[in-house]
Design a protein around this motif. Sequence first.
Motif, PDB file in Angstrom:
ATOM      1  N   GLY A 166      90.934 -43.062  62.598  1.00 24.44           N
ATOM      2  CA  GLY A 166      91.636 -41.899  63.118  1.00 24.44           C
ATOM      3  C   GLY A 166      91.949 -40.861  62.060  1.00 24.44           C
ATOM      4  O   GLY A 166      93.005 -40.206  62.098  1.00 24.44           O
ATOM      5  N   ILE A 167      91.047 -40.716  61.088  1.00 25.85           N
ATOM      6  CA  ILE A 167      91.233 -39.723  60.037  1.00 25.85           C
ATOM      7  C   ILE A 167      89.985 -38.844  59.956  1.00 25.85           C
ATOM      8  O   ILE A 167      88.964 -39.130  60.592  1.00 25.85           O
ATOM      9  N   ALA A 168      90.065 -37.769  59.178  1.00 21.67           N
ATOM     10  CA  ALA A 168      88.943 -36.851  59.060  1.00 21.67           C
ATOM     11  C   ALA A 168      87.813 -37.456  58.232  1.00 21.67           C
ATOM     12  O   ALA A 168      88.065 -38.249  57.307  1.00 21.67           O
ATOM     13  N   GLU A 169      86.581 -37.076  58.556  1.00 24.67           N
ATOM     14  CA  GLU A 169      85.432 -37.600  57.818  1.00 24.67           C
ATOM     15  C   GLU A 169      85.513 -37.211  56.344  1.00 24.67           C
ATOM     16  O   GLU A 169      85.169 -37.992  55.456  1.00 24.67           O
ATOM     17  N   LYS A 170      86.013 -35.996  56.070  1.00 26.82           N
ATOM     18  CA  LYS A 170      86.160 -35.550  54.690  1.00 26.82           C
ATOM     19  C   LYS A 170      87.161 -36.429  53.945  1.00 26.82           C
ATOM     20  O   LYS A 170      86.984 -36.722  52.755  1.00 26.82           O
ATOM     21  N   THR A 171      88.199 -36.874  54.653  1.00 29.98           N
ATOM     22  CA  THR A 171      89.190 -37.751  54.033  1.00 29.98           C
ATOM     23  C   THR A 171      88.554 -39.085  53.645  1.00 29.98           C
ATOM     24  O   THR A 171      88.842 -39.648  52.580  1.00 29.98           O
ATOM     25  N   VAL A 172      87.690 -39.595  54.514  1.00 31.78           N
ATOM     26  CA  VAL A 172      86.982 -40.839  54.202  1.00 31.78           C
ATOM     27  C   VAL A 172      86.126 -40.657  52.954  1.00 31.78           C
ATOM     28  O   VAL A 172      86.114 -41.511  52.062  1.00 31.78           O
ATOM     29  N   LYS A 173      85.425 -39.518  52.894  1.00 29.96           N
ATOM     30  CA  LYS A 173      84.573 -39.240  51.724  1.00 29.96           C
ATOM     31  C   LYS A 173      85.399 -39.217  50.449  1.00 29.96           C
ATOM     32  O   LYS A 173      84.989 -39.765  49.416  1.00 29.96           O
TER      33      LYS A 173
END
Length: 205
Positions: A166-173
Amino acid sequence: MPDVRVLVLDDHEVVRRGICDILDRADGVEVVAEAATVAQAIRRVDATRPDVVLSDLRLPDGTGLDVIAHVRATHPDTHIVVLTSYDDDDAKAAARTAGADAFVAKTAGSAEVLKAVRDAASGREHGQHIDVQEDAAIAALTPTERKIVTAVGDGMSNKEIADQLGIAEKTVKNHVTSILAKMGLQRRTQVVAWATQRRAQSFRR
């Protein structure tokens, strides 16, 4: 060889009775007491002096950490196996620090529960799945980063991980970049290789 004497601590009666039934049916294992609260567990540990305490962490009058602390202080020869959920990384870290010997997932089958109890009683290390919390090489990772390591090891993409957490893809990166730095790795594929090797080691135990 004497039976492994076990105290089972869980506030959910159905779960507790199910575990007791599994243990009582097994050769070489005897349930000597049950408890549903911290207070009951402490009294019954003192009265029965079991070889192994199989304990939940979430209890109505405290936590399994209270029981672990009491056992470590008063019955150092008693081993402790903690019942845990896969997402309980912080709780598992606290339990390990407090003195827990091993962990077994609440979703584990009867054979896995028995193996955890027998391994603890004999002093063998027990492992049942990839557990990123227990590796010193990644001790600096946050709980979210540990979940991402496991997900990367399962072959999930950044988008899939983002959707799952439930987080942004950029945050995962950004998390992956941080993970690589903390683990001393250069590429995502190295995280996959590490996770695969760790899982294989767990299954060989």
